[in-house]
Design a protein around this motif. Sequence first.
Motif, PDB file in Angstrom:
ATOM      1  N   GLY A 208       0.840  -1.188   0.000  1.00  0.00           N
ATOM      2  CA  GLY A 208       0.000   0.000   0.000  1.00  0.00           C
ATOM      3  C   GLY A 208       0.873   1.234   0.000  1.00  0.00           C
ATOM      4  O   GLY A 208       2.067   1.178  -0.282  1.00  0.00           O
ATOM      5  N   LEU A 209       0.288   2.340   0.329  1.00  0.00           N
ATOM      6  CA  LEU A 209       1.016   3.594   0.340  1.00  0.00           C
ATOM      7  C   LEU A 209       1.774   3.760   1.644  1.00  0.00           C
ATOM      8  O   LEU A 209       1.232   3.522   2.718  1.00  0.00           O
ATOM      9  CB  LEU A 209       0.047   4.773   0.172  1.00  0.00           C
ATOM     10  N   ASP A 210       3.019   4.174   1.523  1.00  0.00           N
ATOM     11  CA  ASP A 210       3.787   4.487   2.727  1.00  0.00           C
ATOM     12  C   ASP A 210       3.257   5.771   3.339  1.00  0.00           C
ATOM     13  O   ASP A 210       2.880   6.702   2.630  1.00  0.00           O
ATOM     14  CB  ASP A 210       5.269   4.682   2.394  1.00  0.00           C
ATOM     15  N   PHE A 211       3.216   5.827   4.636  1.00  0.00           N
ATOM     16  CA  PHE A 211       2.841   7.046   5.337  1.00  0.00           C
ATOM     17  C   PHE A 211       4.099   7.584   5.988  1.00  0.00           C
ATOM     18  O   PHE A 211       4.648   6.975   6.901  1.00  0.00           O
ATOM     19  CB  PHE A 211       1.774   6.767   6.397  1.00  0.00           C
ATOM     20  N   LEU A 212       4.571   8.680   5.472  1.00  0.00           N
ATOM     21  CA  LEU A 212       5.811   9.251   5.962  1.00  0.00           C
ATOM     22  C   LEU A 212       5.525  10.246   7.080  1.00  0.00           C
ATOM     23  O   LEU A 212       4.634  11.071   6.973  1.00  0.00           O
ATOM     24  CB  LEU A 212       6.565   9.947   4.830  1.00  0.00           C
ATOM     25  N   ILE A 213       6.280  10.161   8.129  1.00  0.00           N
ATOM     26  CA  ILE A 213       6.177  11.096   9.244  1.00  0.00           C
ATOM     27  C   ILE A 213       7.352  12.046   9.139  1.00  0.00           C
ATOM     28  O   ILE A 213       8.509  11.617   9.095  1.00  0.00           O
ATOM     29  CB  ILE A 213       6.182  10.361  10.598  1.00  0.00           C
ATOM     30  N   ASP A 214       7.042  13.309   9.082  1.00  0.00           N
ATOM     31  CA  ASP A 214       8.065  14.338   8.951  1.00  0.00           C
ATOM     32  C   ASP A 214       9.039  14.257  10.126  1.00  0.00           C
ATOM     33  O   ASP A 214       8.639  14.248  11.284  1.00  0.00           O
ATOM     34  CB  ASP A 214       7.401  15.704   8.911  1.00  0.00           C
ATOM     35  N   THR A 215      10.303  14.190   9.814  1.00  0.00           N
ATOM     36  CA  THR A 215      11.313  14.110  10.875  1.00  0.00           C
ATOM     37  C   THR A 215      11.499  15.445  11.582  1.00  0.00           C
ATOM     38  O   THR A 215      12.219  15.516  12.576  1.00  0.00           O
ATOM     39  CB  THR A 215      12.668  13.653  10.308  1.00  0.00           C
ATOM     40  N   ASN A 216      10.850  16.477  11.093  1.00  0.00           N
ATOM     41  CA  ASN A 216      10.969  17.798  11.712  1.00  0.00           C
ATOM     42  C   ASN A 216       9.826  18.135  12.662  1.00  0.00           C
ATOM     43  O   ASN A 216       9.730  19.258  13.130  1.00  0.00           O
ATOM     44  CB  ASN A 216      11.070  18.883  10.623  1.00  0.00           C
ATOM     45  N   TRP A 217       8.937  17.159  12.931  1.00  0.00           N
ATOM     46  CA  TRP A 217       7.861  17.428  13.894  1.00  0.00           C
ATOM     47  C   TRP A 217       8.466  17.751  15.251  1.00  0.00           C
ATOM     48  O   TRP A 217       9.459  17.133  15.671  1.00  0.00           O
ATOM     49  CB  TRP A 217       6.967  16.217  14.072  1.00  0.00           C
ATOM     50  N   SER A 218       7.817  18.641  15.927  1.00  0.00           N
ATOM     51  CA  SER A 218       8.203  18.903  17.313  1.00  0.00           C
ATOM     52  C   SER A 218       7.561  17.825  18.183  1.00  0.00           C
ATOM     53  O   SER A 218       6.603  17.162  17.760  1.00  0.00           O
ATOM     54  CB  SER A 218       7.705  20.283  17.751  1.00  0.00           C
ATOM     55  N   PRO A 219       8.047  17.629  19.397  1.00  0.00           N
ATOM     56  CA  PRO A 219       7.386  16.684  20.297  1.00  0.00           C
ATOM     57  C   PRO A 219       5.911  17.045  20.519  1.00  0.00           C
ATOM     58  O   PRO A 219       5.065  16.163  20.651  1.00  0.00           O
ATOM     59  CB  PRO A 219       8.188  16.806  21.598  1.00  0.00           C
ATOM     60  N   GLU A 220       5.601  18.334  20.522  1.00  0.00           N
ATOM     61  CA  GLU A 220       4.217  18.763  20.699  1.00  0.00           C
ATOM     62  C   GLU A 220       3.348  18.328  19.522  1.00  0.00           C
ATOM     63  O   GLU A 220       2.206  17.896  19.706  1.00  0.00           O
ATOM     64  CB  GLU A 220       4.145  20.289  20.882  1.00  0.00           C
ATOM     65  N   GLN A 221       3.889  18.439  18.305  1.00  0.00           N
ATOM     66  CA  GLN A 221       3.146  17.995  17.127  1.00  0.00           C
ATOM     67  C   GLN A 221       2.938  16.487  17.152  1.00  0.00           C
ATOM     68  O   GLN A 221       1.848  15.993  16.847  1.00  0.00           O
ATOM     69  CB  GLN A 221       3.872  18.415  15.847  1.00  0.00           C
ATOM     70  N   ALA A 222       3.977  15.759  17.504  1.00  0.00           N
ATOM     71  CA  ALA A 222       3.862  14.306  17.580  1.00  0.00           C
ATOM     72  C   ALA A 222       2.823  13.902  18.624  1.00  0.00           C
ATOM     73  O   ALA A 222       2.004  13.008  18.387  1.00  0.00           O
ATOM     74  CB  ALA A 222       5.216  13.686  17.911  1.00  0.00           C
ATOM     75  N   LEU A 223       2.828  14.574  19.759  1.00  0.00           N
ATOM     76  CA  LEU A 223       1.843  14.273  20.807  1.00  0.00           C
ATOM     77  C   LEU A 223       0.432  14.596  20.329  1.00  0.00           C
ATOM     78  O   LEU A 223      -0.501  13.834  20.600  1.00  0.00           O
ATOM     79  CB  LEU A 223       2.164  15.054  22.082  1.00  0.00           C
ATOM     80  N   ALA A 224       0.251  15.694  19.603  1.00  0.00           N
ATOM     81  CA  ALA A 224      -1.079  16.061  19.107  1.00  0.00           C
ATOM     82  C   ALA A 224      -1.625  14.984  18.168  1.00  0.00           C
ATOM     83  O   ALA A 224      -2.797  14.600  18.267  1.00  0.00           O
ATOM     84  CB  ALA A 224      -1.017  17.416  18.396  1.00  0.00           C
ATOM     85  N   VAL A 225      -0.782  14.476  17.279  1.00  0.00           N
ATOM     86  CA  VAL A 225      -1.215  13.420  16.364  1.00  0.00           C
ATOM     87  C   VAL A 225      -1.516  12.141  17.140  1.00  0.00           C
ATOM     88  O   VAL A 225      -2.519  11.475  16.902  1.00  0.00           O
ATOM     89  CB  VAL A 225      -0.161  13.177  15.262  1.00  0.00           C
ATOM     90  N   TYR A 226      -0.655  11.799  18.077  1.00  0.00           N
ATOM     91  CA  TYR A 226      -0.863  10.614  18.906  1.00  0.00           C
ATOM     92  C   TYR A 226      -2.197  10.706  19.646  1.00  0.00           C
ATOM     93  O   TYR A 226      -2.975   9.749  19.676  1.00  0.00           O
ATOM     94  CB  TYR A 226       0.296  10.465  19.894  1.00  0.00           C
ATOM     95  N   GLU A 227      -2.484  11.849  20.244  1.00  0.00           N
ATOM     96  CA  GLU A 227      -3.740  12.029  20.980  1.00  0.00           C
ATOM     97  C   GLU A 227      -4.945  11.972  20.050  1.00  0.00           C
ATOM     98  O   GLU A 227      -5.983  11.396  20.394  1.00  0.00           O
ATOM     99  CB  GLU A 227      -3.717  13.340  21.756  1.00  0.00           C
ATOM    100  N   LEU A 228      -4.824  12.546  18.848  1.00  0.00           N
ATOM    101  CA  LEU A 228      -5.901  12.477  17.871  1.00  0.00           C
ATOM    102  C   LEU A 228      -6.213  11.028  17.519  1.00  0.00           C
ATOM    103  O   LEU A 228      -7.371  10.600  17.511  1.00  0.00           O
ATOM    104  CB  LEU A 228      -5.527  13.259  16.611  1.00  0.00           C
ATOM    105  N   LEU A 229      -5.173  10.258  17.227  1.00  0.00           N
ATOM    106  CA  LEU A 229      -5.371   8.852  16.868  1.00  0.00           C
ATOM    107  C   LEU A 229      -5.933   8.048  18.037  1.00  0.00           C
ATOM    108  O   LEU A 229      -6.779   7.174  17.849  1.00  0.00           O
ATOM    109  CB  LEU A 229      -4.060   8.242  16.371  1.00  0.00           C
ATOM    110  N   ASN A 230      -5.478   8.342  19.226  1.00  0.00           N
ATOM    111  CA  ASN A 230      -5.982   7.655  20.410  1.00  0.00           C
ATOM    112  C   ASN A 230      -7.469   7.974  20.631  1.00  0.00           C
ATOM    113  O   ASN A 230      -8.261   7.088  20.945  1.00  0.00           O
ATOM    114  CB  ASN A 230      -5.145   8.039  21.629  1.00  0.00           C
ATOM    115  N   ASP A 231      -7.849   9.251  20.453  1.00  0.00           N
ATOM    116  CA  ASP A 231      -9.259   9.631  20.580  1.00  0.00           C
ATOM    117  C   ASP A 231     -10.108   8.945  19.510  1.00  0.00           C
ATOM    118  O   ASP A 231     -11.208   8.468  19.789  1.00  0.00           O
ATOM    119  CB  ASP A 231      -9.425  11.151  20.467  1.00  0.00           C
ATOM    120  N   LEU A 232      -9.593   8.885  18.282  1.00  0.00           N
ATOM    121  CA  LEU A 232     -10.302   8.212  17.200  1.00  0.00           C
ATOM    122  C   LEU A 232     -10.488   6.733  17.516  1.00  0.00           C
ATOM    123  O   LEU A 232     -11.575   6.177  17.356  1.00  0.00           O
ATOM    124  CB  LEU A 232      -9.536   8.390  15.884  1.00  0.00           C
TER     125      LEU A 232
END
Length: 74
Positions: A14-38
């Motif tokens: 399938g399609l690779d999902f690339l995670i930007d290596t320049n995310w801040s820890p805050e951005q990574a946490l926001a995505v993690y929390e979004l996925l956890n809520d979903l």
Amino acid sequence: MSRRTPLPSGLSCGLDFLIDTNWSPEQALAVYELLNDLRTRIWLRYGEDVIELIRRQRWPAPNLGDINDLSEPI
């Protein structure tokens, strides 16, 4: 071709999902929390159906064709 990290879903193509290596820890946490809520919302709505589907897919019914045959297995 690069080796892919195994996914819990078992998907290997399938399609690779690339995670930007320049995310801040805050951005990574926001995505993690979004996925956890979903995940929580999906579980609350479909949890029992998901459990049943996983059970059918991963633990298929045994073959009971010879259930009346009480002889010792070979």
